[in-house]
Design a protein around this motif. Structure first.
Motif, PDB file in Angstrom:
ATOM      1  N   VAL A  54     104.720  49.011  10.651  1.00  0.00           N
ATOM      2  CA  VAL A  54     103.827  47.875  10.896  1.00  0.00           C
ATOM      3  C   VAL A  54     102.430  48.245  10.421  1.00  0.00           C
ATOM      4  N   GLY A  55     101.894  47.467   9.499  1.00  0.00           N
ATOM      5  CA  GLY A  55     100.540  47.691   9.016  1.00  0.00           C
ATOM      6  C   GLY A  55      99.541  46.929   9.862  1.00  0.00           C
ATOM      7  N   LEU A  56      98.579  47.640  10.433  1.00  0.00           N
ATOM      8  CA  LEU A  56      97.546  47.034  11.278  1.00  0.00           C
ATOM      9  C   LEU A  56      96.231  47.061  10.508  1.00  0.00           C
ATOM     10  N   VAL A  57      95.732  45.884  10.157  1.00  0.00           N
ATOM     11  CA  VAL A  57      94.576  45.779   9.261  1.00  0.00           C
ATOM     12  C   VAL A  57      93.466  44.998   9.939  1.00  0.00           C
ATOM     13  N   GLY A  58      92.238  45.462   9.765  1.00  0.00           N
ATOM     14  CA  GLY A  58      91.077  44.753  10.296  1.00  0.00           C
ATOM     15  C   GLY A  58      89.812  45.495   9.939  1.00  0.00           C
ATOM     16  N   ALA A  59      88.685  44.847  10.146  1.00  0.00           N
ATOM     17  CA  ALA A  59      87.393  45.470   9.866  1.00  0.00           C
ATOM     18  C   ALA A  59      87.104  46.575  10.876  1.00  0.00           C
ATOM     19  N   ASN A  60      86.107  47.400  10.584  1.00  0.00           N
ATOM     20  CA  ASN A  60      85.670  48.400  11.550  1.00  0.00           C
ATOM     21  C   ASN A  60      85.226  47.704  12.834  1.00  0.00           C
ATOM     22  N   GLY A  61      85.712  48.192  13.971  1.00  0.00           N
ATOM     23  CA  GLY A  61      85.362  47.599  15.249  1.00  0.00           C
ATOM     24  C   GLY A  61      86.197  46.402  15.641  1.00  0.00           C
ATOM     25  N   ALA A  62      87.244  46.093  14.860  1.00  0.00           N
ATOM     26  CA  ALA A  62      88.071  44.920  15.166  1.00  0.00           C
ATOM     27  C   ALA A  62      89.014  45.154  16.337  1.00  0.00           C
ATOM     28  N   LYS A 207     114.903  58.929   9.198  1.00  0.00           N
ATOM     29  CA  LYS A 207     114.950  59.099  10.653  1.00  0.00           C
ATOM     30  C   LYS A 207     114.840  57.788  11.440  1.00  0.00           C
ATOM     31  N   GLY A 208     114.280  56.750  10.839  1.00  0.00           N
ATOM     32  CA  GLY A 208     114.216  55.446  11.489  1.00  0.00           C
ATOM     33  C   GLY A 208     113.261  55.297  12.646  1.00  0.00           C
ATOM     34  N   PRO A 209     112.107  55.996  12.670  1.00  0.00           N
ATOM     35  CA  PRO A 209     111.153  55.768  13.756  1.00  0.00           C
ATOM     36  C   PRO A 209     110.422  54.439  13.563  1.00  0.00           C
ATOM     37  N   THR A 210     109.786  53.983  14.619  1.00  0.00           N
ATOM     38  CA  THR A 210     108.891  52.836  14.529  1.00  0.00           C
ATOM     39  C   THR A 210     107.476  53.368  14.277  1.00  0.00           C
ATOM     40  N   VAL A 211     106.800  52.808  13.283  1.00  0.00           N
ATOM     41  CA  VAL A 211     105.487  53.313  12.887  1.00  0.00           C
ATOM     42  C   VAL A 211     104.466  52.180  12.901  1.00  0.00           C
ATOM     43  N   ILE A 212     103.315  52.408  13.544  1.00  0.00           N
ATOM     44  CA  ILE A 212     102.169  51.510  13.401  1.00  0.00           C
ATOM     45  C   ILE A 212     101.116  52.264  12.605  1.00  0.00           C
ATOM     46  N   LEU A 213     100.730  51.676  11.485  1.00  0.00           N
ATOM     47  CA  LEU A 213      99.861  52.336  10.519  1.00  0.00           C
ATOM     48  C   LEU A 213      98.598  51.518  10.306  1.00  0.00           C
ATOM     49  N   THR A 214      97.434  52.130  10.509  1.00  0.00           N
ATOM     50  CA  THR A 214      96.182  51.485  10.147  1.00  0.00           C
ATOM     51  C   THR A 214      95.633  52.182   8.907  1.00  0.00           C
ATOM     52  N   LEU A 228     103.023  42.896   8.876  1.00  0.00           N
ATOM     53  CA  LEU A 228     101.566  42.971   8.844  1.00  0.00           C
ATOM     54  C   LEU A 228     100.991  42.362  10.109  1.00  0.00           C
ATOM     55  N   LEU A 229     100.073  43.105  10.735  1.00  0.00           N
ATOM     56  CA  LEU A 229      99.284  42.577  11.849  1.00  0.00           C
ATOM     57  C   LEU A 229      97.834  42.562  11.391  1.00  0.00           C
ATOM     58  N   LEU A 230      97.237  41.389  11.378  1.00  0.00           N
ATOM     59  CA  LEU A 230      95.841  41.257  10.972  1.00  0.00           C
ATOM     60  C   LEU A 230      95.023  41.008  12.231  1.00  0.00           C
ATOM     61  N   ILE A 231      94.052  41.887  12.493  1.00  0.00           N
ATOM     62  CA  ILE A 231      93.280  41.805  13.729  1.00  0.00           C
ATOM     63  C   ILE A 231      91.828  41.489  13.408  1.00  0.00           C
ATOM     64  N   SER A 232      91.244  40.574  14.184  1.00  0.00           N
ATOM     65  CA  SER A 232      89.866  40.139  13.972  1.00  0.00           C
ATOM     66  C   SER A 232      89.169  40.000  15.320  1.00  0.00           C
ATOM     67  N   LYS A 233      88.126  40.805  15.520  1.00  0.00           N
ATOM     68  CA  LYS A 233      87.312  40.725  16.736  1.00  0.00           C
ATOM     69  C   LYS A 233      88.162  40.766  18.003  1.00  0.00           C
ATOM     70  N   GLN A 239     100.615  37.561  12.181  1.00  0.00           N
ATOM     71  CA  GLN A 239     101.769  38.435  12.311  1.00  0.00           C
ATOM     72  C   GLN A 239     102.827  37.953  11.338  1.00  0.00           C
ATOM     73  N   GLY A 240     103.272  38.814  10.466  1.00  0.00           N
ATOM     74  CA  GLY A 240     104.286  38.420   9.491  1.00  0.00           C
ATOM     75  C   GLY A 240     104.409  39.460   8.399  1.00  0.00           C
ATOM     76  N   THR A 241     105.039  39.096   7.287  1.00  0.00           N
ATOM     77  CA  THR A 241     105.210  40.032   6.189  1.00  0.00           C
ATOM     78  C   THR A 241     104.043  39.931   5.218  1.00  0.00           C
ATOM     79  N   VAL A 242     103.885  40.974   4.400  1.00  0.00           N
ATOM     80  CA  VAL A 242     102.824  40.968   3.389  1.00  0.00           C
ATOM     81  C   VAL A 242     103.050  39.847   2.367  1.00  0.00           C
ATOM     82  N   PRO A 243     104.270  39.669   1.811  1.00  0.00           N
ATOM     83  CA  PRO A 243     104.480  38.578   0.852  1.00  0.00           C
ATOM     84  C   PRO A 243     104.176  37.194   1.433  1.00  0.00           C
ATOM     85  N   ASP A 244     104.564  36.968   2.693  1.00  0.00           N
ATOM     86  CA  ASP A 244     104.277  35.676   3.325  1.00  0.00           C
ATOM     87  C   ASP A 244     102.777  35.466   3.490  1.00  0.00           C
ATOM     88  N   PHE A 245     102.066  36.544   3.800  1.00  0.00           N
ATOM     89  CA  PHE A 245     100.618  36.447   3.955  1.00  0.00           C
ATOM     90  C   PHE A 245      99.955  36.089   2.629  1.00  0.00           C
TER      91      PHE A 245
END
Length: 274
Positions: A54-62, A207-214, A228-233, A239-245
């Motif tokens: 899971v990719g977690l994306v947002g600005a600094n301080g989000a 190995k199949g672990p669950t990963v949250i990556l920023t 993809l998780l997009l976080i703002s403030k 929440q969804g896939t990169v292609p859908d976004f």
């Protein structure tokens, strides 16, 4: 797939002392303190399935790092609830800690003055791992990361990229089921970034672990993330896939030029900084 991470209105508010300027005002502050509350994460509800990156994306301080710290048990929430592998993370039960790992890209978990190999021996004792199993696992991970030649070099003498590879091996030594990675490629050169991306992709398939990556390197997210998780403030706004976004951004784009993931994220972060 089973749900391994679930949050319900998870919230974290930080209360900080607003220190006035000047010596006398500082003295007065002992009796008349003013506090400022900042919402780092606001009523976040999400579900993450096993085996996903899971990719977690947002600005600094989000709120990215705050979310990871709560899910790993380093920070207690102000409100709401969370469940990771069937545990409340902030209760810090040993059974939970043996199944997760968190890697903060700007902080060391290995010992600075000894070699990574010696650090791994200590970590094996901490996690109550069989010493021979731990050695074989280190050798396997080091071979995957192409860094076997520096295992016995004092950590402080390694380059930033080599140190990060050593930190990744330490985080994976006990084979965690959930892995939190906060900026694992920060400050690394292109070759080191690519090596770590390829390793993570191969390791998750193996190995199949669950990963949250920023990450602020969009290649990390675009090439690795299943979700993809997009976080703002402090709020999850997508929440969804990169292609859908990207497709959603393309449909909302009033101009005719083609958009890509990095371009869309850059615009989003620019809007956030205004």
């Amino acid at each position: 797939m089973a749900i391994v991470i679930k949050t319900d209105k998870l919230t974290r508010v930080y209360k900080t002392y607003q220190k006035p300027e000047g010596f006398m005002n500082s003295i007065k502050g002992f009796w008349n303190r003013k506090y400022v509350s900042k919402i780092a994460l606001d009523q976040t509800t999400l579900e993450i399935e096993s085996g996903q990156i899971v990719g977690l994306v947002g600005a600094n301080g989000a709120g990215k790092t705050t979310l990871l710290k709560m899910l790993s048990g380093l920070v207690t929430p102000t409100g709401g609830d969370a469940n990771v592998l069937g545990y409340r993370p902030w209760e810090r039960k040993n059974e939970f800690l043996r199944q997760i790992s968190i890697l903060l890209g700007q902080k060391n978990q290995l010992w600075w003055d000894i070699s990574p190999a010696d650090s791994y021996a200590l970590l094996a004792r901490i996690y109550d791992l069989d010493p021979e199993y731990a050695k074989k696992r280190v050798a396997h991970l080091a071979e995957m990361l192409r860094c076997t030649h520096v295992l016995h070099t004092q950590l402080r003498r390694l380059s930033l990229g080599e140190r990060m590879k050593m930190e990744i091996i330490g985080a994976l030594l006990h084979e965690p089921k959930v892995l939190f990675l906060d900026e694992p490629t920060i400050g690394l050169d292109i070759v080191a970034q690519q090596t770590i991306r390829e390793f993570l992709d191969e390791y998750v398939k193996e190995k199949g672990p669950t990963v949250i990556l920023t990450s602020h390197y969009m290649d990390d997210i675009a090439k690795l993330a299943d979700k993809l998780l997009l976080i703002s403030k402090g709020h999850i706004v997508y929440q969804g896939t990169v292609p859908d976004f990207v497709a959603k951004a393309q449909s909302e784009n009033l101009e005719s030029e083609e958009v890509d993931f990095e371009g869309v994220i850059r615009r989003f972060l620019e809007d956030e900084s205004r």
